[in-house]
Design a protein around this motif. Structure first.
Motif, PDB file in Angstrom:
ATOM      1  N   ASN A   1       1.084  -1.269  -0.166  1.00 31.17           N
ATOM      2  CA  ASN A   1       0.096  -0.137   0.045  1.00 31.17           C
ATOM      3  C   ASN A   1       0.839   1.313   0.071  1.00 31.17           C
ATOM      4  N   GLU A   2       1.144   1.836  -1.233  1.00 29.03           N
ATOM      5  CA  GLU A   2       1.895   2.943  -1.371  1.00 29.03           C
ATOM      6  C   GLU A   2       1.413   4.230  -0.553  1.00 29.03           C
ATOM      7  N   ALA A   3      -0.067   4.153  -0.091  1.00 31.32           N
ATOM      8  CA  ALA A   3      -0.796   5.338   0.695  1.00 31.32           C
ATOM      9  C   ALA A   3      -0.366   5.244   1.955  1.00 31.32           C
ATOM     10  N   ASN A   4       0.392   4.027   2.484  1.00 25.96           N
ATOM     11  CA  ASN A   4       0.712   4.196   3.958  1.00 25.96           C
ATOM     12  C   ASN A   4      -0.410   4.377   4.923  1.00 25.96           C
ATOM     13  N   GLN A   5      -1.529   3.458   4.621  1.00 27.35           N
ATOM     14  CA  GLN A   5      -2.695   3.710   5.487  1.00 27.35           C
ATOM     15  C   GLN A   5      -2.642   2.746   6.655  1.00 27.35           C
ATOM     16  N   ALA A   6      -2.259   3.536   7.750  1.00 27.32           N
ATOM     17  CA  ALA A   6      -2.261   2.685   8.971  1.00 27.32           C
ATOM     18  C   ALA A   6      -3.544   1.978   9.529  1.00 27.32           C
ATOM     19  N   ARG A   7      -4.576   2.671   9.122  1.00 30.74           N
ATOM     20  CA  ARG A   7      -6.227   2.515   9.511  1.00 30.74           C
ATOM     21  C   ARG A   7      -6.511   0.687   9.013  1.00 30.74           C
ATOM     22  N   TRP A   8      -5.612   0.162   8.273  1.00 30.12           N
ATOM     23  CA  TRP A   8      -5.959  -1.241   7.910  1.00 30.12           C
ATOM     24  C   TRP A   8      -5.106  -2.077   8.694  1.00 30.12           C
ATOM     25  N   LEU A   9      -4.102  -1.705   9.761  1.00 32.50           N
ATOM     26  CA  LEU A   9      -3.341  -2.369  10.409  1.00 32.50           C
ATOM     27  C   LEU A   9      -3.628  -2.358  11.871  1.00 32.50           C
TER      28      LEU A   9
ATOM     29  N   HIS B   1      -6.153  -6.594   8.636  1.00 36.49           N
ATOM     30  CA  HIS B   1      -4.953  -6.971   8.216  1.00 36.49           C
ATOM     31  C   HIS B   1      -3.752  -7.106   8.975  1.00 36.49           C
ATOM     32  N   THR B   2      -2.768  -8.017   8.763  1.00 33.67           N
ATOM     33  CA  THR B   2      -1.887  -8.198   9.734  1.00 33.67           C
ATOM     34  C   THR B   2      -0.748  -7.322   9.597  1.00 33.67           C
TER      35      THR B   2
END
Length: 601
Positions: free
Chosen positions: A299-307, A318-319
């Motif tokens: 994810n090039e957007a570096n979205q911490a929300r998914w982690l 997501h892991t």
């Protein structure tokens, strides 16, 4: 043990034959073709055509005749023995008898990932060939292998990102039972197996969805590959989402993969209230509550929300994410390169590396020069290191270079040795690119095979050279760039495992193995305790000092990435690795480092 994933798409064995189903909402007429005979397909509403044919079973060849002319393969085909444009084969998923009934996977903190392109990993270029190397990987200290995409692609050689039939493992590597045997044997040896899946686009050859399911795509979203996949359309969004969610469940259930790496999720464009990535992660978590299933994002957007983690510290969706920022920091420090996205790290590479080691992302909302200074990233310092997969090399970072050079071709071996320790002993999840463990001499080049479509081959060839025309090294002559459509480009990318027995490669292999032994003995037990936070400092120019704190203790990495000695004077903790530091001298010579492990404090 027998395994099968039941789904609405594709072909399914039934008591009285085989049920075939195709979603073709924009076709005027659909006829089922089975073993050379046309049979009616019944329209059941909402664009679905379904037929159950008695007297046929596993091994039958079938396709769908669209509007009286074009015969297409099943988009949910389980196997394509004659490439992407041939007829699909009915597969009995339960024909393979698994021996890993007790396998539930391994904790993510134990993961040391080995990224593999099946076609170039062994002389055979097959699942069976890779199976022969599993013992070598276990001996090295690898605990997970990650296979580049297997979805059926046009031709006999491809990285896998041009796949068009996401349920069909490409026949060039073997049959479905060969892939299952590879996974079964890996599990017997304690190895997890991950698969790379591409849900953001289809390849340029062999995708027939436009002929009968035009609403699978939408002009509302544009991607680097053209019209976006219609994840959020009112008419088709539900079916499209289900097609890919079922695909993920299929790989995890029917093939017993331990996890999936989702390619370039920033290019999955979705304006729904619940983004596809959220629904995908939640569905997988709900479906496999009793297994270690690992979901990794690029994810090039570096979205911490998914982690994010739940109250127990487990991944809610997501892991982990591939930590490109950390790679870019190391790469700039090792090579001095500043072209392309490396320019966004060349201004202060050590600072970017330090923040990546401590917090995951170097850019957490700051302007990103390579994106015209648009903000990139979200705050990530609260996430544990295990939320990030780190690497010094991968298929992209090597293969997207004009000449496919590995990092060992570009950097000083002693400097690379420090970076290798920084990768393998830090608490993030490390990943090695096949052959990296011995500094393989083979490049990894960009290769495709779209023959006999010479127009497409020509477009790829010319596009590749045009891409690098702006680089100073190739401004006057792009002819040195290997032709991606030539067979030699593919064969030149095969690694030579015998090389690991010869110097200087054997010394690199021994160093890698030693570092992984230290990791498993010292770092993994610590990382399984609750993460409390991390801090990075730059106490002097070219000096990196990072400490990660856990409920079970702490880990510290001090490195001198300059040319002058540095007085580290480390008093506390146990030195678990160093390539130049001793407590007696208290000094870190140029390009050396030390890892120190301490108890709870």
């Amino acid at each position: 043990m027998r395994r099968a994933h039941t789904m609405r798409f594709g072909s399914e064995l039934a008591e009285d034959g085989v049920r075939f189903a195709l979603w073709a909402p924009t076709a005027q007429d659909v006829t089922l073709v089975v073993d050379g005979a046309d049979r009616p397909a019944f329209e059941t509403g909402d664009g679905w055509y379904v037929a159950t044919v008695p007297g046929v079973g596993a091994g039958a060849r079938y396709g769908f005749r669209i509007d009286g002319d074009l015969v297409v393969p099943d988009p949910a085909s389980r196997f394509q023995p004659d490439d992407v444009s041939g007829l699909s084969e009915v597969i009995d998923p339960q024909a393979y008898d698994w021996t890993d009934g007790a396998w539930r996977g391994r904790a993510w903190e134990e993961a040391v990932v080995y990224e593999v392109h099946v076609g170039t990993a062994t002389p055979e270029g097959t699942y069976a060939g890779l199976e022969k190397k599993l013992d070598d990987l276990v001996d090295l200290g690898i605990t997970a292998i990650e296979l580049l995409p297997l979805a059926d692609f046009k031709g006999t050689s491809n990285w896998g990102y041009d796949g068009v039939l996401p349920y069909a493992p490409d026949s060039v590597y073997g049959r479905p039972e060969d892939l299952k045997r590879l996974i079964d044997q890996a599990h017997a040896k304690g190895l997890m197996v991950l698969i790379d899946c591409v849900y953001n686009h289809f390849g340029p050859a062999g995708n027939y969805l436009h002929a009968y399911a035009k609403t699978f795509f939408t002009e509302r979203h544009q991607t680097p590959w053209g019209a976006g996949i219609n994840f959020d359309g009112e008419e088709s969004g539900r079916i499209v989402r289900d097609f890919f969610i079922e695909n993920a469940l299929y790989w995890l259930e029917e093939y017993h993969f331990d996890g999936i790496r989702f390619d370039a999720v920033h290019a999955i464009l979705d304006d729904s209230e619940t983004h596809f990535l959220g629904e995908l992660g939640a569905t997988i978590r709900r479906t496999f509550p009793d297994r270690h299933v690992h979901l990794i994002l690029e994810n090039e957007a570096n979205q911490a929300r998914w982690l994010e983690r739940d109250t127990a510290g487990k991944p809610a969706l997501h892991t982990a994410q591939w930590a490109d920022d950390l790679h870019h920091g190391w790469h700039v420090l090792l090579t001095g390169e500043s072209a392309g996205y490396y320019g966004s790290f060349a201004d202060k590479p050590l600072e970017h590396l330090a923040r990546s080691l401590a917090e995951g992302f170097a850019y957490q909302g700051e302007p990103f020069p390579a994106l015209d200074n648009h903000p990139r990233g979200e705050p990530s310092g609260h996430l544990p290191p295990s939320a990030f997969v780190t690497f010094l090399q991968n298929h992209d970072q090597v293969g997207n270079r004009a000449l496919g050079e590995r990092l060992s071709h570009l950097s000083d071996p002693s400097k690379l040795a420090l970076a290798r320790a920084g990768l393998l002993l830090a608490p993030q999840i490390p990943m090695l690119w096949m052959g990296e463990e011995w500094s393989a001499s083979a490049p990894f080049l960009f290769f495709v095979d779209f023959a006999p479509d010479e127009d497409l081959n020509k477009a790829v060839r010319e596009g590749r050279r045009r891409e690098f025309k702006s680089f100073a090294a190739f401004a006057d002559d792009t002819s040195v760039i290997p032709d991606p459509t030539e067979a030699k480009t593919f064969t030149d990318s095969k690694i030579d495992w015998d090389e690991a027995e010869r110097e200087p490669h054997r010394a690199v292999w021994a160093d890698t193995r030693n570092l992984l032994q230290i990791r498993h003995q010292n770092v993994v037990p610590l990382s399984k305790t609750r993460f409390l936070g991390a801090k990075a400092e730059l106490p002097a120019p070219c000096i990196l000092d990072v400490t990660w704190r856990y409920e079970g203790g702490w880990l510290r990495f001090v490195a001198n990435l300059g040319e002058e000695e540095y007085s580290a004077n480390i008093q506390d903790g146990q030195v678990i690795w160093s390539n130049g530091y001793t407590r007696q001298s208290g000094l870190l010579p140029a390009w050396t480092g030390v890892f120190v492990l301490g108890g709870a404090r």
